[in-house]
Scaffold this motif. Structure first.
Motif, mmCIF file in Angstrom:
data_model
loop_
_atom_site.group_PDB
_atom_site.id
_atom_site.type_symbol
_atom_site.label_atom_id
_atom_site.label_comp_id
_atom_site.label_asym_id
_atom_site.label_seq_id
_atom_site.Cartn_x
_atom_site.Cartn_y
_atom_site.Cartn_z
ATOM 1 N N ASP A 54 -24.246 -15.734 32.043
ATOM 2 C CA ASP A 54 -25.147 -15.877 31.254
ATOM 3 C C ASP A 54 -24.285 -13.632 31.269
ATOM 4 O OD1 ASP A 54 -25.790 -14.554 28.605
ATOM 5 O OD2 ASP A 54 -27.574 -15.416 29.147
ATOM 6 N N VAL A 55 -23.339 -13.399 31.757
ATOM 7 C CA VAL A 55 -23.263 -11.944 31.511
ATOM 8 C C VAL A 55 -23.351 -11.844 30.376
ATOM 9 C CG1 VAL A 55 -21.350 -10.123 31.560
ATOM 10 C CG2 VAL A 55 -20.690 -12.423 32.864
ATOM 11 N N ALA A 56 -23.573 -11.538 28.623
ATOM 12 C CA ALA A 56 -24.072 -11.650 27.822
ATOM 13 C C ALA A 56 -25.358 -10.730 27.643
ATOM 14 C CB ALA A 56 -23.311 -11.772 26.069
ATOM 15 N N ASN A 57 -26.011 -11.389 27.772
ATOM 16 C CA ASN A 57 -28.295 -11.440 28.389
ATOM 17 C C ASN A 57 -28.215 -10.977 29.476
ATOM 18 O OD1 ASN A 57 -28.122 -12.245 25.808
ATOM 19 N ND2 ASN A 57 -27.991 -14.222 25.823
ATOM 20 N N THR A 58 -27.089 -10.863 30.581
ATOM 21 C CA THR A 58 -28.264 -10.658 32.072
ATOM 22 C C THR A 58 -27.831 -9.228 32.141
ATOM 23 O OG1 THR A 58 -26.337 -12.059 32.980
ATOM 24 C CG2 THR A 58 -29.308 -13.039 31.884
ATOM 25 N N LEU A 59 -25.971 -9.306 32.298
ATOM 26 C CA LEU A 59 -25.668 -7.334 32.415
ATOM 27 C C LEU A 59 -25.966 -6.160 32.284
ATOM 28 C CD1 LEU A 59 -23.674 -6.705 34.659
ATOM 29 C CD2 LEU A 59 -21.704 -6.875 33.133
ATOM 30 N N ILE A 91 -13.740 -16.751 32.371
ATOM 31 C CA ILE A 91 -14.208 -16.250 31.306
ATOM 32 C C ILE A 91 -14.464 -16.139 29.781
ATOM 33 C CG2 ILE A 91 -13.752 -13.202 30.460
ATOM 34 C CD1 ILE A 91 -12.341 -13.363 33.281
ATOM 35 N N ILE A 92 -14.893 -16.198 29.386
ATOM 36 C CA ILE A 92 -15.270 -16.597 27.887
ATOM 37 C C ILE A 92 -15.751 -15.216 27.105
ATOM 38 C CG2 ILE A 92 -16.188 -18.068 26.058
ATOM 39 C CD1 ILE A 92 -14.368 -20.166 27.811
ATOM 40 N N GLY A 93 -15.516 -14.946 26.423
ATOM 41 C CA GLY A 93 -15.994 -14.134 25.840
ATOM 42 C C GLY A 93 -15.665 -14.040 23.879
ATOM 43 N N GLU A 94 -16.354 -13.023 23.081
ATOM 44 C CA GLU A 94 -15.635 -12.417 21.903
ATOM 45 C C GLU A 94 -14.899 -11.271 21.012
ATOM 46 O OE1 GLU A 94 -18.212 -11.483 17.614
ATOM 47 O OE2 GLU A 94 -19.047 -12.921 19.556
ATOM 48 N N VAL A 96 -5.336 -7.815 23.930
ATOM 49 C CA VAL A 96 -6.483 -7.941 22.899
ATOM 50 C C VAL A 96 -7.655 -7.609 24.095
ATOM 51 C CG1 VAL A 96 -8.356 -10.433 22.565
ATOM 52 C CG2 VAL A 96 -6.074 -10.338 22.224
ATOM 53 N N ALA A 97 -8.589 -7.457 23.413
ATOM 54 C CA ALA A 97 -10.268 -6.823 24.705
ATOM 55 C C ALA A 97 -11.279 -7.294 24.165
ATOM 56 C CB ALA A 97 -10.437 -5.356 23.490
ATOM 57 N N PHE A 98 -12.145 -7.482 24.582
ATOM 58 C CA PHE A 98 -13.120 -9.396 24.508
ATOM 59 C C PHE A 98 -14.356 -8.829 25.315
ATOM 60 C CE2 PHE A 98 -10.972 -10.945 27.666
ATOM 61 C CZ PHE A 98 -12.018 -11.888 28.444
ATOM 62 N N LYS A 99 -15.406 -8.216 23.923
ATOM 63 C CA LYS A 99 -16.727 -8.558 24.976
ATOM 64 C C LYS A 99 -17.378 -9.859 26.278
ATOM 65 C CE LYS A 99 -20.593 -9.676 22.891
ATOM 66 N NZ LYS A 99 -21.160 -9.776 21.979
ATOM 67 N N VAL A 100 -17.440 -9.615 27.199
ATOM 68 C CA VAL A 100 -17.263 -10.988 28.305
ATOM 69 C C VAL A 100 -19.020 -11.860 27.475
ATOM 70 C CG1 VAL A 100 -18.064 -12.164 30.425
ATOM 71 C CG2 VAL A 100 -15.992 -10.505 29.836
ATOM 72 N N ILE A 101 -19.197 -12.540 27.752
ATOM 73 C CA ILE A 101 -20.279 -13.548 27.326
ATOM 74 C C ILE A 101 -20.458 -14.498 28.717
ATOM 75 C CG2 ILE A 101 -21.798 -15.337 25.998
ATOM 76 C CD1 ILE A 101 -19.277 -14.358 23.506
ATOM 77 N N TYR A 102 -20.002 -15.407 29.190
ATOM 78 C CA TYR A 102 -20.297 -15.776 29.955
ATOM 79 C C TYR A 102 -19.562 -15.933 31.233
ATOM 80 C CZ TYR A 102 -23.532 -18.435 27.263
ATOM 81 O OH TYR A 102 -24.716 -18.359 26.362
#
Length: 360
Positions: free
Chosen positions: A352-357, A74-77, A40-46
């Motif tokens: 807040d990985v998704a918005n600040t990385l 790690i939380i993501g979508e 499973v690949a996912f975008k990290v959000i937090y």
């Protein structure tokens, strides 16, 4: 001829990593494997910041491999699933905790205790099956075998759920295993930090009478009025400690610094249990006579297996248990680590990985 990590892992990735024992993190380009049949690949959000991220970044346990890219809350979508994946689909909200691999063949794995597998693979600073080093969640995306991916229940806020993947299961598992999850059990919690505050919340949800044991008197109001603890003891107050001797069925000790165990053993009832979940970087002194004459136990606990971690998440969603957090940007991470080392957070940092990385 062996292949380079870039050949084995062709997907370009970006995050923040430590390069040496200073523990200072900075932008880092690397690669991850392509999504396999069972991946499973996912975008990290937090991604939560755990105290072990400090120990690992500075090699305080003597096992760090640099560059070291932390993060195991790690939380993501989900963005892509392999052809044999059955439990997840694109768009699902998911998590990965401390583990990304195990042997699947030992007795512990067969009993859903992957966290005690002799060949367990950590989410970061581990060696994966293909021989490459694992990198954690301070990064833009993850790829994980489906078995080690957790479903985030609806209703759990993603940012405040992140610390449950390490801190939450770290206390949930021993409370259950050592018989401290029964109503009316008397449970002590040593240390009111990222792990300790969740120990209070889970123990209360199980119906226990909870006493917080802390060196900081100023935390009493917070412990009782905000977190719901039933009592508070200042551990360096002899009168308070004497008054509480022999009153607790069990104690969850979350402290990661060197500290005396004898006063805590004294708080236990006959056959009481002192459970260590903090990981000091130096040995603790263990007095044996109080254990012998009270048939008391000093034990320890790691995180739980994947099945139990999912159980914990589902329980947390049902009982509205989340971490108290301070959300920070990726470029604040070094300051956050410094503050965490001083105990200056209430109670867990989450990036807040998704918005600040941002790739540089």
């Amino acid at each position: 001829m062996s292949k380079s990590p870039e050949e084995v892992h062709p997907k370009k990735a970006f995050g923040w990593a430590a390069r040496d024992t200073s523990g200072v993190l900075s932008p880092f380009e690397f690669s991850r494997r392509k999504t396999g049949e069972e991946d499973v690949a996912f975008k990290v959000i937090y991604c939560g910041i755990c105290h072990s991220d400090i120990h690992s970044s500075k090699n305080e346990w003597g096992i760090s491999m640099y560059p070291l890219l932390p993060g195991h809350e790690i939380i993501g979508e989900v963005t892509e699933v392999g052809s044999k994946v059955t439990k997840f689909k694109v768009g699902d909200k998911v998590g990965v905790g401390c583990l990304v691999g195990s042997c699947h063949a030992c007795d512990n794995c067969k009993n859903d205790l992957e966290s005690y597998c002799p060949k367990l693979i950590f989410a970061y600073n581990g060696i994966y099956h293909d021989g490459t080093v694992t990198y954690g969640g301070y990064s833009n995306f993850m790829v994980s075998n489906e078995h080690f991916v957790l479903r985030i229940p609806e209703g759990l806020p993603l940012d405040a759920a992140a610390p449950l993947l390490c801190a939450g299961i770290t206390v949930f598992s021993p409370l259950k295993f050592y018989g401290l999850a029964e109503p009316s059990t008397s449970v002590g919690v040593v240390g009111l930090g990222g792990v300790g505050h969740l120990a209070v919340k889970f123990a209360k949800a199980f119906g226990a009478k909870v006493t917080v044991i802390s060196t900081t008197p100023a935390k009493e109001k917070e412990a009782i009025e905000h977190l719901g603890a039933d009592a508070f003891i200042v551990s360096n107050n002899p009168q308070q400690m004497r008054a509480a001797m022999g009153t607790m069925d069990g104690i969850i000790d979350t402290v990661s610094a060197v500290h005396p165990l004898l006063p805590l053993i004294g708080l236990l009832k006959f056959q009481g249990k002192l459970i260590l979940v903090g990981a000091p970087d130096k040995p603790l002194e263990l007095p044996v006579l109080p254990l012998i004459f009270g048939r008391k136990i000093v034990a320890a606990s790691c995180i739980g297996g994947i099945k139990e971690t999912q159980e914990m998440l589902d329980f947390a969603a049902k009982r509205n248990i989340t971490a108290d957090i301070e959300v920070v940007s990726m470029d604040y991470v070094n300051t956050a680590l410094e503050r965490l080392a001083k105990g200056d957070v209430r109670y867990r940092f989450v990036i807040d990985v998704a918005n600040t990385l941002k790739e540089e």
